[in-house]
Enzyme design. Structure first.
Site, short mmCIF file in Angstrom:
data_model
loop_
_atom_site.label_atom_id
_atom_site.label_comp_id
_atom_site.label_asym_id
_atom_site.label_seq_id
_atom_site.Cartn_x
_atom_site.Cartn_y
_atom_site.Cartn_z
CE LYS A 103 -5.11 1.18 8.24
NZ LYS A 103 -6.28 1.97 7.81
CB CYS A 151 -4.17 0.81 1.65
SG CYS A 151 -3.40 2.39 2.03
N1 LIG Z 1 -3.25 7.28 1.95
C1 LIG Z 1 -4.22 6.64 2.59
O1 LIG Z 1 -5.36 6.51 2.13
C2 LIG Z 1 -3.91 6.06 3.93
C3 LIG Z 1 -2.59 5.81 4.34
N2 LIG Z 1 -2.39 5.25 5.57
C4 LIG Z 1 -1.05 5.00 6.09
O2 LIG Z 1 -0.28 6.21 6.04
C5 LIG Z 1 0.96 5.95 5.44
C6 LIG Z 1 1.41 7.16 4.69
O3 LIG Z 1 0.49 7.31 3.67
P1 LIG Z 1 0.46 8.61 2.78
O4 LIG Z 1 0.47 9.84 3.64
O5 LIG Z 1 -0.66 8.40 1.82
O6 LIG Z 1 1.87 8.52 2.00
P2 LIG Z 1 2.47 9.62 1.01
O7 LIG Z 1 3.33 8.87 0.06
O8 LIG Z 1 1.39 10.51 0.50
O9 LIG Z 1 3.38 10.55 1.98
C7 LIG Z 1 4.50 10.02 2.61
C8 LIG Z 1 5.39 11.22 2.97
O10 LIG Z 1 6.48 10.76 3.79
C9 LIG Z 1 7.63 11.47 3.41
N3 LIG Z 1 8.83 10.73 3.85
C10 LIG Z 1 9.43 9.70 3.23
N4 LIG Z 1 10.52 9.33 3.93
C11 LIG Z 1 10.58 10.14 5.02
C12 LIG Z 1 11.47 10.24 6.14
N5 LIG Z 1 12.51 9.43 6.26
N6 LIG Z 1 11.24 11.19 7.07
C13 LIG Z 1 10.16 12.02 6.94
N7 LIG Z 1 9.28 11.97 5.92
C14 LIG Z 1 9.51 11.04 4.98
C15 LIG Z 1 7.52 11.60 1.90
O11 LIG Z 1 8.36 12.64 1.43
C16 LIG Z 1 6.03 11.89 1.75
O12 LIG Z 1 5.77 13.27 1.76
C17 LIG Z 1 0.66 4.74 4.51
O13 LIG Z 1 1.77 3.96 4.31
C18 LIG Z 1 -0.36 3.98 5.27
O14 LIG Z 1 0.32 3.10 6.14
C19 LIG Z 1 -3.43 4.91 6.39
C20 LIG Z 1 -4.73 5.15 6.00
C21 LIG Z 1 -5.05 5.75 4.79
C1 LIG Z 2 -10.83 -1.33 5.46
C2 LIG Z 2 -11.03 -0.14 4.62
O1 LIG Z 2 -12.11 0.20 4.21
N1 LIG Z 2 -9.93 0.58 4.32
C3 LIG Z 2 -10.05 1.78 3.54
C4 LIG Z 2 -9.06 1.70 2.39
O2 LIG Z 2 -9.32 2.81 1.60
P1 LIG Z 2 -8.85 2.85 0.04
O3 LIG Z 2 -8.59 4.29 -0.25
O4 LIG Z 2 -7.80 1.86 -0.23
O5 LIG Z 2 -10.16 2.50 -0.83
P2 LIG Z 2 -11.12 1.22 -0.88
O6 LIG Z 2 -12.51 1.75 -0.89
O7 LIG Z 2 -10.76 0.22 0.12
O8 LIG Z 2 -10.84 0.63 -2.38
C5 LIG Z 2 -9.67 -0.07 -2.68
C6 LIG Z 2 -9.90 -0.72 -4.06
O9 LIG Z 2 -10.87 -1.76 -3.95
C7 LIG Z 2 -11.90 -1.56 -4.91
N2 LIG Z 2 -13.16 -2.01 -4.30
C8 LIG Z 2 -13.56 -1.48 -3.11
C9 LIG Z 2 -14.70 -1.94 -2.52
C10 LIG Z 2 -15.48 -2.95 -3.16
O10 LIG Z 2 -16.53 -3.37 -2.68
N3 LIG Z 2 -15.04 -3.44 -4.37
C11 LIG Z 2 -13.89 -3.00 -4.95
O11 LIG Z 2 -13.53 -3.47 -6.03
C12 LIG Z 2 -11.88 -0.08 -5.22
O12 LIG Z 2 -12.38 0.13 -6.53
C13 LIG Z 2 -10.41 0.24 -5.12
O13 LIG Z 2 -9.76 -0.05 -6.35
O14 LIG Z 2 -7.73 1.69 2.88
C14 LIG Z 2 -7.38 2.81 3.73
C15 LIG Z 2 -5.93 2.64 4.15
O15 LIG Z 2 -5.66 1.94 5.10
O16 LIG Z 2 -5.12 3.25 3.46
C16 LIG Z 2 -8.31 2.81 4.94
O17 LIG Z 2 -7.96 3.87 5.81
C17 LIG Z 2 -9.73 2.95 4.44
O18 LIG Z 2 -10.61 2.96 5.56
#
Ligand SMILES: NC(=O)C1=CN([C@@H]2O[C@H](COP(=O)(O)OP(=O)(O)OC[C@H]3O[C@@H](n4cnc5c(N)ncnc54)[C@H](O)[C@@H]3O)[C@@H](O)[C@H]2O)C=CC1
Ligand SMILES: CC(=O)N[C@@H]1[C@@H](OP(=O)(O)OP(=O)(O)OC[C@H]2O[C@@H](n3ccc(=O)[nH]c3=O)[C@H](O)[C@@H]2O)O[C@H](C(=O)O)[C@@H](O)[C@@H]1O
Length: 457
Positions: A236, A290
């Site tokens: 990841k 992220c």
């Molecule tokens: N948002 C994204 O695009 C992605 C996020 N992730 C992973 O998922 C993780 C979570 O991301 P999001 O859902 O976007 O975060 P978020 O900030 O939207 O949600 C986190 C939730 O966890 C809750 N929380 C905090 N402390 C807690 C506790 N002690 N027990 C239970 N719930 C608690 C908060 O109240 C909140 O509702 C990220 O840190 C990342 O590692 C992975 C891929 C994509």
């Molecule tokens: C490896 C990968 O593509 N990870 C994705 C990424 O999604 P995230 O929502 O952070 O968006 P992103 O498309 O990576 O963009 C992040 C930032 O980078 C910028 N960006 C992105 C691609 C690019 O070619 N140039 C650029 O400048 C975007 O404008 C943005 O500001 O991070 C997510 C995560 O882990 O939260 C993950 O699940 C997604 O698949």
């Protein structure tokens, strides 16, 4: 007394079809800890699959909204109706007490944030709190799955030792796996149900087997079992590191545009016609919660030097300055003082279509412009509150009501496709446009356009 049902996956000796049946007919209660942008979609797909999910979130408003059939996570196609349906048929309920969820669940799925401190240290306090809550309800045959991105080795060391010390059980009496969330906001349900195979890394073989059985029921693209939890964590983080480093390459090449005297974007596009070349898109910066932060999951906790990863971070962090420096060069060439200028930023969120501002390039661009004395303005159709930005918020239609010296396209939301560029006025001279994302076609206008990676057109 635990109210847990007899059915368990970890260590079960019943035929796997019987285990699958127990999982999908609700005999194996699941708890999902964290009901945010990723947690709620995940809990919903788990509820769709098992019919028996308790979501735990410490935010009472989140819990109340979900239990009333509402959905606080916006712009996830289909999620609103899906949550409402799952709550109505009691496949999904929410609680503000993670320990209550832990007491009744046999499978515990964790998806909570790991913020980075101002010193760039991963802050695992939230994860620690959830794991301790789970440990209070852990019993033999339970399986703990960590889905949120964490520094490699976190699950094998920190999570396992907390579970063992707080529950009195040992790995082998319960299972532990790391199965990363490979999901993007705006397409969460699609990704969770099977855009890509699910990576599964167990702390022991039985954990891998049990977690694989679960994700074979959830993810239509199947499962990629790996050697252990640390390998899965690395998968990841490496995905994010690859992206940050490759965006940095594109950005560094873009800063060479003027000296090379070419359209670097054109060169990148053609170079990428080779299957082994995948240079990413240059831009005014890298935002979100992220990609800008995952590098610190490797830079900080480990002794090994990581100059490439750190340099890439520095390159990407420098792009907001690069974008506004281009403006300053233009104003200097015109003999106009920067502090007398008025500058409009288009797009304040970190990427189009996602209502998230963490590390958004517009934060730094607005701050630098304001520090240099310009009047900064910003438009973002997704944001009601732009108080985090050092600028005056405008609605899109307002931009035709006043004059600007420059416009910077930072994040190109769909709404910006309809901008009437010939109606954006400058008090005198050509409007300067910085096209941060190479998404504008202003050849017909008399604006002076600088494209990041493309130079002056
Ligand atoms: N948002 C994204 O695009 C992605 C996020 N992730 C992973 O998922 C993780 C979570 O991301 P999001 O859902 O976007 O975060 P978020 O900030 O939207 O949600 C986190 C939730 O966890 C809750 N929380 C905090 N402390 C807690 C506790 N002690 N027990 C239970 N719930 C608690 C908060 O109240 C909140 O509702 C990220 O840190 C990342 O590692 C992975 C891929 C994509
Ligand atoms: C490896 C990968 O593509 N990870 C994705 C990424 O999604 P995230 O929502 O952070 O968006 P992103 O498309 O990576 O963009 C992040 C930032 O980078 C910028 N960006 C992105 C691609 C690019 O070619 N140039 C650029 O400048 C975007 O404008 C943005 O500001 O991070 C997510 C995560 O882990 O939260 C993950 O699940 C997604 O698949």
């Amino acid at each position: 007394m635990s109210t847990k049902l007899a059915d368990k996956l970890y260590g079960s000796e019943r035929p796997e079809p019987v285990q699958r049946e127990a999982l999908t007919n609700g005999q194996i209660p699941v708890a999902v800890y964290g009901l945010g942008k990723m947690g709620l979609p995940l809990a919903s797909v788990y509820a769709e699959t098992t019919g028996n999910v308790t979501g735990a979130d410490v935010d009472p408003d989140v819990v109340e909204t979900i239990n009333s059939g509402g959905c606080h996570v916006k712009r996830e196609p289909g999620l609103d109706a899906f949550v409402s349906e799952l709550v109505a048929d009691e496949s999904l309920t929410a609680t503000p007490e993670p320990r209550d969820a832990a007491a009744r669940a046999n499978v515990h799925v964790v998806i909570v944030p790991t913020p980075i401190t101002d010193e760039h240290e991963p802050d695992l306090a939230i994860l620690d709190a959830v794991v301790e809550d789970i440990a209070t309800g852990l019993s033999r045959g339970d399986l703990v799955i960590i889905e949120c991105t964490v520094p490699p080795q976190t699950t094998a060391h920190r999570v396992r030792s907390t579970l063992e010390s707080k529950s009195g059980l040992e790995l082998g009496e319960f299972g532990l796996a790391f199965c990363p969330e490979r999901t993007s906001s705006g397409r969460a349900l699609e990704d969770i149900r099977g855009a890509y195979p699910k990576v599964v890394g167990g702390a022991d073989n039985e954990s891998t087997r049990a977690a694989t059985l679960i994700y074979e029921e959830i993810n239509s693209k199947g499962v990629l079992p790996v050697s252990d939890t640390t390998t899965a964590e690395a998968v990841k983080v490496f995905e994010g590191l690859y992206r940050d480093v490759n965006i940095a390459l594109a950005n560094e090449l873009a800063t060479m545009t003027d000296e090379l005297g070419i359209d670097v974007n054109e060169a990148i596009e053609v170079a990428n016609t080779q299957p082994f070349c995948n240079i990413h898109d240059p831009g005014p910066g890298v935002g979100g919660h992220c990609i800008p932060f995952y590098p610190y999951f490797v830079i900080e906790p480990f002794e090994t030097e990581t100059p490439l990863i750190e340099t890439a971070r520095a390159v990407n962090d420098s792009m907001p300055q690069f974008a506004i420096d281009k403006l300053r060069e233009e104003f200097d060439a015109e003999g106009m003082a920067f502090e007398d200028s008025s500058i409009l930023l288009l797009g304040l969120t970190y990427r189009p279509g996602v209502e998230e501002i963490r590390a958004s390039p517009s934060l730094d661009i607005a701050a630098i412009g304001s520090e240099w004395g310009a009047d900064m303005y910003g438009v973002d159709p997704m944001l009601d509150d732009t108080s985090a930005f050092d600028l005056t918020q405008l609605d899109l239609e307002d931009i035709y009501e006043q004059s600007f010296d420059a416009v910077v396209m930072v994040t190109h939301h769909d709404d910006f496709d309809d901008i009437r560029w010939d109606e954006i006025s400058r008090s005198e001279g050509q409007l300067v446009v910085i096209d941060g994302r190479d998404t504008l076609d202003l050849d017909g206008s008399d604006h002076r356009v600088y494209t990041i990676g493309g130079g002056y057109v």
